[in-house]
Write an enzyme that holds these catalytic residues in place. Sequence first.
Site, PDB file in Angstrom:
ATOM      1  N   ALA A 174       0.860  -1.192   0.000  1.00  0.00           N
ATOM      2  CA  ALA A 174       0.000   0.000   0.000  1.00  0.00           C
ATOM      3  C   ALA A 174       0.892   1.235   0.000  1.00  0.00           C
ATOM      4  CB  ALA A 174      -0.890   0.011   1.240  1.00  0.00           C
ATOM      5  N   LYS A 175       0.325   2.362  -0.242  1.00  0.00           N
ATOM      6  CA  LYS A 175       1.051   3.627  -0.097  1.00  0.00           C
ATOM      7  C   LYS A 175       0.031   4.718   0.118  1.00  0.00           C
ATOM      8  CE  LYS A 175       5.433   4.858  -0.629  1.00  0.00           C
ATOM      9  NZ  LYS A 175       6.535   3.915  -0.427  1.00  0.00           N
TER      10      LYS A 175
END
Length: 419
Positions: A104-105
């Site tokens: 994720a980011k």
Amino acid sequence: MSAPSFSEIVRSHSTRAAELMGVSSAVQTILAEPKRELIVHFPVRMDDGSFRLFKGYRVQHNNILGPYKGGIRFHETVSLDDVRALAAMMTWKCALMQLPFGGAKGGVTVDPSTLSRGELERVTRRFTHDLGDNIGPNHDIPAPDVGTNAQVMVWMMDTYMNTVSESQKQVQRAVVTGKSLAAGGSQGRDKATSQGMIHCLQRWADDHRVDLAGCSAIIQGFGQVGSHLAMLLVRLGVSIYAVADKSGAYKSAEGFNPHKLVAYVREHGVLAGYPRAEPISQEEFFSTPADFFFPAALQNAVGPAEAERLDVRLVVEGANGPITPEAERILLDKGVDIIPDLLANAGGVVVSYFEWLQNRRTERWTLAHVDARLERQMNEAYMRVSLHAADRGIDRRTAAYALAVAHLAEAYEERGVFP
Ligand code: GLU
């Protein structure tokens, strides 16, 4: 034809790797898109009493191997496309490193250097509040990235912990990694990304029978990664002759004293004005002959023009996606070796995993223990990538993506697709 976006570049790397490894088109289709994308707009009261509306993102690319994992970036250029690309890279990085995490980011479109400490805290807390239960220690675990640090992580942790019931509080500490030691962070997390790069450099030097003492380097970017790297390099006897950040590029004929340089940047925020440096142009920076180049700034910071100028033997990628595909082709054609981001900068998320484990087990590991485990994991991954590249006659980036994609594909093939 317009240049491909960052997420298109990352997707082309993984597609090439998937084709190479014979991954089914069904799995390729699933992995081509993130699972979930969240965009939030939130108002924050500024010091002058006015309100400003901020835009924040969290993209959750994949969680088949474990909870979503990846940093939070505060930078004025943050866009949905960048966050998508970086989220996918976290999936590949965690898979390559065989961590039980997905990818994720997140980020907020803001230049944090324009905010007061109070404003930065309010932006962080309000963003965390808006992420709500889209994050969590068993679900999605943020960490620092460009423009964020241990303090920002502690504010995120504190905000999140305050939203859960008293009896649940302590187990929620693992909601973020990269925290300060006092807040439950891990020894060695602050230098982990740079330390991992050093392990890659050492393995490369062993393979090529290069004595690091007496070698030279240039570093682009002087944030967390660039500054810790500079201090670790000089300990190995590697001299740093040129450095660059958003304030410009600088050289030192006798080599920089990294401790003085880091102390200066901690006080002034940028390299500009450092007394023992001579300002140079970007062209001169990239043309500085050296053994090693460490890009530790932003994605796509090295294009074809910069690649043509570079006069180095090895590039070790501290940043995610620092070299455009065109620039990479030029470098490889010139015989420059590249240790790609997925491997080179993975030390950060590896020690994030150690921090998460320590929080969950209520343990405290010594620095020596963290360092030894990190070294082992980096060396093993370096070997896997090098062997795969040599076996197949492919470059290291393709090999790193191929191993990552194959690991995920195996998980999908075994589990199948619901329903
Ligand atoms: N932001 C770092 C990266 O790009 C670390 C992520 C983490 O520790 O979760 O790898």
